[in-house]
Design an enzyme around this catalytic site. Structure first.
Site, PDB file in Angstrom:
ATOM      1  N   ARG A  16       0.868  -1.186   0.000  1.00 54.16           N
ATOM      2  CA  ARG A  16       0.000   0.000   0.000  1.00 54.16           C
ATOM      3  C   ARG A  16       0.898   1.227   0.000  1.00 54.16           C
ATOM      4  NH1 ARG A  16      -5.017   2.029   3.720  1.00 54.16           N
ATOM      5  NH2 ARG A  16      -6.004   0.513   2.351  1.00 54.16           N
ATOM      6  N   HIS A  28      -7.577   0.755  -6.092  1.00 53.79           N
ATOM      7  CA  HIS A  28      -7.738   0.012  -4.830  1.00 53.79           C
ATOM      8  C   HIS A  28      -8.518  -1.280  -5.150  1.00 53.79           C
ATOM      9  CE1 HIS A  28      -7.848  -0.842  -0.712  1.00 53.79           C
ATOM     10  NE2 HIS A  28      -8.715   0.030  -0.264  1.00 53.79           N
ATOM     11  N   GLN A  58     -10.511  -3.625  -2.658  1.00 47.30           N
ATOM     12  CA  GLN A  58     -11.731  -2.999  -2.140  1.00 47.30           C
ATOM     13  C   GLN A  58     -12.916  -3.290  -3.071  1.00 47.30           C
ATOM     14  OE1 GLN A  58     -12.281  -0.846   0.762  1.00 47.30           O
ATOM     15  NE2 GLN A  58     -14.387  -1.255   0.168  1.00 47.30           N
ATOM     16  N   ASP A  61     -16.814   8.293  -1.092  1.00 47.66           N
ATOM     17  CA  ASP A  61     -15.510   8.128  -0.434  1.00 47.66           C
ATOM     18  C   ASP A  61     -15.151   9.484   0.179  1.00 47.66           C
ATOM     19  OD1 ASP A  61     -12.957   7.275   0.305  1.00 47.66           O
ATOM     20  OD2 ASP A  61     -12.111   7.476  -1.707  1.00 47.66           O
ATOM     21  N   CYS A  99     -16.173   2.836   1.196  1.00 46.78           N
ATOM     22  CA  CYS A  99     -15.023   1.966   1.500  1.00 46.78           C
ATOM     23  C   CYS A  99     -14.567   2.111   2.945  1.00 46.78           C
ATOM     24  CB  CYS A  99     -13.880   2.274   0.543  1.00 46.78           C
ATOM     25  SG  CYS A  99     -13.425   4.014   0.495  1.00 46.78           S
ATOM     26  N   ARG A 146     -14.029  -7.317   3.096  1.00 43.26           N
ATOM     27  CA  ARG A 146     -12.619  -7.087   2.744  1.00 43.26           C
ATOM     28  C   ARG A 146     -11.794  -8.321   3.072  1.00 43.26           C
ATOM     29  NH1 ARG A 146     -10.291  -2.373   2.407  1.00 43.26           N
ATOM     30  NH2 ARG A 146      -8.867  -3.593   1.157  1.00 43.26           N
TER      31      ARG A 146
HETATM   32  N1  NVA Z   1      -9.576   7.532  -1.323  1.00 39.82           N
HETATM   33  C1  NVA Z   1      -9.216   7.037  -0.012  1.00 39.82           C
HETATM   34  C2  NVA Z   1      -9.555   5.589   0.117  1.00 39.82           C
HETATM   35  C3  NVA Z   1      -9.300   4.999   1.470  1.00 39.82           C
HETATM   36  C4  NVA Z   1      -9.654   3.544   1.562  1.00 39.82           C
HETATM   37  C5  NVA Z   1      -7.744   7.288   0.231  1.00 39.82           C
HETATM   38  O1  NVA Z   1      -6.941   7.019  -0.660  1.00 39.82           O
HETATM   39  O2  NVA Z   1      -7.405   7.781   1.313  1.00 39.82           O
HETATM   40  N1   CP Z   2     -11.153   0.753   2.966  1.00 37.63           N
HETATM   41  C1   CP Z   2      -9.870   0.689   3.335  1.00 37.63           C
HETATM   42  O1   CP Z   2      -8.958   0.425   2.548  1.00 37.63           O
HETATM   43  O2   CP Z   2      -9.670   0.915   4.665  1.00 37.63           O
HETATM   44  P1   CP Z   2      -8.266   1.068   5.397  1.00 37.63           P
HETATM   45  O3   CP Z   2      -7.637   2.343   4.912  1.00 37.63           O
HETATM   46  O4   CP Z   2      -8.606   1.087   6.855  1.00 37.63           O
HETATM   47  O5   CP Z   2      -7.406  -0.119   5.040  1.00 37.63           O
END
Ligand code: NVA
Ligand code: CP
Length: 331
Positions: free
Chosen positions: A110, A137, A140, A233, A274, A319
């Site tokens: 990540r 992602h 997800q 989101d 998400c 998830r």
């Molecule tokens: N768009 C958000 C998704 C988090 C799961 C981010 O990248 O922070």
């Molecule tokens: N939805 C998601 O990816 O959550 P986290 O950032 O907690 O992993």
């Protein structure tokens, strides 16, 4: 378990790399693994394997899902936090990939640009899984689609409306996923928050083959008419500068998912997110924005978040089952 190992040796970097049949099989495998877990049937089919989890950004769901899924499959896990390794600072991605691939059977990443996870995969001889980049992602989306299938019994023909910043990881990957699975995708946002034209063109091409539709629309009422799923989101994603909050709140408040928006969709419509979500002021950032801008919620109101239509916690649980399927399929 018919589909375990059906993608042996493959990376899982973005949905564009997979056929609709493969995505469908991953969802089926998730469902099967979920049933086994619920019925207490052991499934340590990856016993003795080890995986590394690289997190250059923070996480609750993704990290915990990879860990629990790995333990259920009989594996051991090493977690590398955003500060605890040499990655990107003292050691290149190519070198990191070759070192970790000699110790582990799979690597989750990540972080920031999609090109980083692609580079990691290029130099790794073991599968690499994308746990979120700025652009995509994909794990997800598998969870989102399993949840929709559980709710509606199908994906094909579902009208899926994404409200808010549609140019980032969630908007992009949902659009790709919907295109692949024959769904009617609408990005409902101000023009400057539409996904990149090249990705839209690629999705429209896929949609022609699958019967999906891809629509970009600024009008909330038109977008939500007949919607089965309303998805949103956060308005500011991880890694973005705090200065953008003011502009985002101004631009995206008309696209907030509130009761009036839900009323425009089908009566059977569900709300998805998400997570994490700013639906009240019970977070540090939420409280700060509440104070600065005189608001009580951002992308979704607390009323919708806590309503019967909200399936966000089923989605969050999924998830784990879907990430387990990705590992079980590729290892
Ligand atoms: N768009 C958000 C998704 C988090 C799961 C981010 O990248 O922070
Ligand atoms: N939805 C998601 O990816 O959550 P986290 O950032 O907690 O992993």
């Amino acid at each position: 378990m018919n589909n375990a190992g059906f993608l042996k040796g493959r990376d899982f970097l973005k949905l564009l790399d997979f056929t609709p049949e493969e995505i469908e099989k991953l969802i089926e495998l998730s469902s099967e693994l979920k049933k086994m877990k619920k019925n207490g049937v052991p499934h340590k089919i990856c016993e003795g394997k080890n995986i590394a989890l690289i997190f250059e950004k923070t996480s609750t769901r993704t990290r915990c899902s990879f860990e629990v899924a790995a333990y259920d499959l009989g594996m051991h896990v090493t977690y590398l936090d955003p500060t605890g390794s040499q990655i990107g600072k003292k050691e290149s991605i190519a070198d990191t990939a070759r070192v970790l691939a000699s110790l582990y059977d799979g690597i989750e990443y990540r972080g920031y640009g999609q090109e980083i996870v692609e580079e990691l995969a290029k130099y790794s001889k073991v599968p690499v899984w994308n746990g979120l980049t700025n652009e995509f992602h994909p794990t997800q989306i598998l969870a989102d689609f399993l949840t929709i299938k559980e709710k509606f019994g199908k994906l094909d023909g579902i009208k899926f409306v994404y409200m808010g910043d549609a140019r980032y990881n969630m908007g992009n990957s949902l659009m790709v996923g919907c295109a692949k699975m024959g769904m009617d995708f609408v990005a409902c946002a101000p023009k400057k928050y539409f996904p990149a034209p090249e990705l839209v063109a690629e999705c429209k091409k896929i949609a022609k083959e699958t019967g999906a539709t891809i629509t970009l629309c600024e009008d909330v009422k038109t977008s939500l008419e007949g919607a089965d799923v309303i998805y949103t989101d956060v308005w500011v994603s991880m890694g973005e500068p705090a200065e953008v909050w003011e502009e985002r709140i101004k631009d995206l408040t008309p696209y907030q998912v509130n009761s009036a928006a839900m009323a425009l969709a089908k009566e059977s419509a569900v709300f998805m997110h998400c997570l994490p979500s700013f639906h009240d002021l019970n977070t540090k950032v939420g409280a700060e924005m509440g104070e600065r801008f005189g608001i009580t919620a951002m992308e979704v109101t607390d009323e919708v978040f806590e309503s019967e239509a909200s399936i966000v916690f089923e989605e969050a649980e999924n998830r784990m089952h879907t990430i387990k399927a990705v590992m079980a399929a590729t290892l």
